[in-house]
Design an enzyme around this catalytic site. Structure first.
Site, PDB file in Angstrom:
ATOM      1  N   CYS A 127       0.952  -1.207   0.158  1.00 17.40           N
ATOM      2  CA  CYS A 127       0.047   0.000  -0.038  1.00 17.40           C
ATOM      3  C   CYS A 127       0.690   1.278   0.025  1.00 17.40           C
ATOM      4  O   CYS A 127       0.474   2.449  -0.098  1.00 17.40           O
ATOM      5  CB  CYS A 127      -0.894  -0.003   1.185  1.00 17.40           C
ATOM      6  SG  CYS A 127      -0.056   0.273   2.583  1.00 17.40           S
ATOM      7  N   HIS A 145      -0.101  10.966  16.321  1.00 12.17           N
ATOM      8  CA  HIS A 145      -0.863  10.362  15.122  1.00 12.17           C
ATOM      9  C   HIS A 145       0.082   9.527  14.491  1.00 12.17           C
ATOM     10  O   HIS A 145       1.213  10.087  14.400  1.00 12.17           O
ATOM     11  CB  HIS A 145      -1.308  11.687  14.320  1.00 12.17           C
ATOM     12  CG  HIS A 145      -1.720  10.945  12.974  1.00 12.17           C
ATOM     13  ND1 HIS A 145      -3.060  10.381  12.796  1.00 12.17           N
ATOM     14  CD2 HIS A 145      -1.246  10.902  11.714  1.00 12.17           C
ATOM     15  CE1 HIS A 145      -3.173  10.079  11.573  1.00 12.17           C
ATOM     16  NE2 HIS A 145      -2.095  10.317  10.864  1.00 12.17           N
ATOM     17  N   HIS A 174      -3.725   4.949  10.276  1.00  8.78           N
ATOM     18  CA  HIS A 174      -5.039   4.499  10.372  1.00  8.78           C
ATOM     19  C   HIS A 174      -4.948   2.955  10.156  1.00  8.78           C
ATOM     20  O   HIS A 174      -3.793   2.312   9.835  1.00  8.78           O
ATOM     21  CB  HIS A 174      -5.853   5.032   9.287  1.00  8.78           C
ATOM     22  CG  HIS A 174      -5.940   6.706   9.234  1.00  8.78           C
ATOM     23  ND1 HIS A 174      -5.194   7.503   8.554  1.00  8.78           N
ATOM     24  CD2 HIS A 174      -7.181   7.211   9.556  1.00  8.78           C
ATOM     25  CE1 HIS A 174      -5.583   8.520   9.006  1.00  8.78           C
ATOM     26  NE2 HIS A 174      -6.669   8.480   9.459  1.00  8.78           N
ATOM     27  N   ASP A 226      -4.235 -12.013   4.216  1.00 11.53           N
ATOM     28  CA  ASP A 226      -4.073 -13.135   4.878  1.00 11.53           C
ATOM     29  C   ASP A 226      -3.198 -13.045   6.217  1.00 11.53           C
ATOM     30  O   ASP A 226      -1.992 -13.544   6.527  1.00 11.53           O
ATOM     31  CB  ASP A 226      -3.187 -14.244   3.951  1.00 11.53           C
ATOM     32  CG  ASP A 226      -3.031 -15.700   4.634  1.00 11.53           C
ATOM     33  OD1 ASP A 226      -4.008 -16.037   5.533  1.00 11.53           O
ATOM     34  OD2 ASP A 226      -2.532 -16.548   4.204  1.00 11.53           O
ATOM     35  N   ARG A 250      -5.334  -3.928   8.956  1.00 19.28           N
ATOM     36  CA  ARG A 250      -3.997  -3.318   8.385  1.00 19.28           C
ATOM     37  C   ARG A 250      -3.987  -1.854   9.305  1.00 19.28           C
ATOM     38  O   ARG A 250      -4.473  -1.209   8.949  1.00 19.28           O
ATOM     39  CB  ARG A 250      -4.223  -3.294   7.053  1.00 19.28           C
ATOM     40  CG  ARG A 250      -2.858  -2.451   6.311  1.00 19.28           C
ATOM     41  CD  ARG A 250      -2.982  -2.274   4.744  1.00 19.28           C
ATOM     42  NE  ARG A 250      -4.221  -1.796   4.329  1.00 19.28           N
ATOM     43  CZ  ARG A 250      -4.385  -0.478   4.075  1.00 19.28           C
ATOM     44  NH1 ARG A 250      -3.119   0.094   4.007  1.00 19.28           N
ATOM     45  NH2 ARG A 250      -5.338  -0.050   3.573  1.00 19.28           N
ATOM     46  N   CYS A 295      -2.169   0.966   8.885  1.00 18.72           N
ATOM     47  CA  CYS A 295      -1.278   1.441   8.018  1.00 18.72           C
ATOM     48  C   CYS A 295      -0.550   2.777   8.625  1.00 18.72           C
ATOM     49  O   CYS A 295      -1.383   3.792   9.092  1.00 18.72           O
ATOM     50  CB  CYS A 295      -2.151   1.983   6.883  1.00 18.72           C
ATOM     51  SG  CYS A 295      -1.460   2.824   5.336  1.00 18.72           S
TER      52      CYS A 295
END
Length: 145
Positions: free
Chosen positions: A72, A109, A112, A120, A126, A128
């Protein structure tokens, strides 16, 4: 950055103190909830074993064993180090509803978390996370690891 409702950070600094200890890029992400560009972070493709700490306060957040290749553009983890290492809160910015991830110790921060994307992994989550929000402390391979 909006305060976290009902929670007081363990590490408290004024905004001027944060600006003194963080680089402008770190401040923009950690304190102003920015996002670093995809594919530029130092930990996007890292395979090194160790613990990922909050770059602002040094709190341990994620272990390399939970990092996975999500392709990503940012480091992805399927679970934080412990349930109380991070705080999750609703983020309605940028015209969408997401779940923001904050360091539980200093409320900086991190990124997210997304669910149900079909990776899997044991959690189907996730996390991120911006590389600039993290610092990797490599495992030494000693008996304490």
């Amino acid at each position: 950055m909006e305060p976290v409702v009902g929670a007081t950070p363990k590490v408290v600094r004024s905004e001027s103190e944060w600006r003194e200890i963080l680089t402008p890029k770190e401040y923009a992400v950690l304190r102003d909830a920015g996002t670093e560009p995809a594919w530029v972070g130092e930990y996007t493709d890292t395979k090194t074993e160790g613990v990922y700490e909050c770059r602002a306060c040094g709190a341990e957040l994620f272990r390399s064993e939970t990092k996975f290749d999500s392709h990503c553009g940012w480091p992805s983890f399927f679970s934080p180090l412990a349930g109380d290492a991070v705080i999750l809160r609703e983020d309605r910015g940028h015209g969408m509803v997401r779940t923001e991830v904050l360091c539980a110790t200093c409320h900086s921060h991190l990124g997210h978390v997304f669910e149900g994307e079909g990776y899997d992994t044991p959690t189907d989550q996730r996390y991120c996370i911006n590389s600039v929000s993290l610092r990797l402390v490599e495992s030494t391979g000693g008996p304490a690891d």
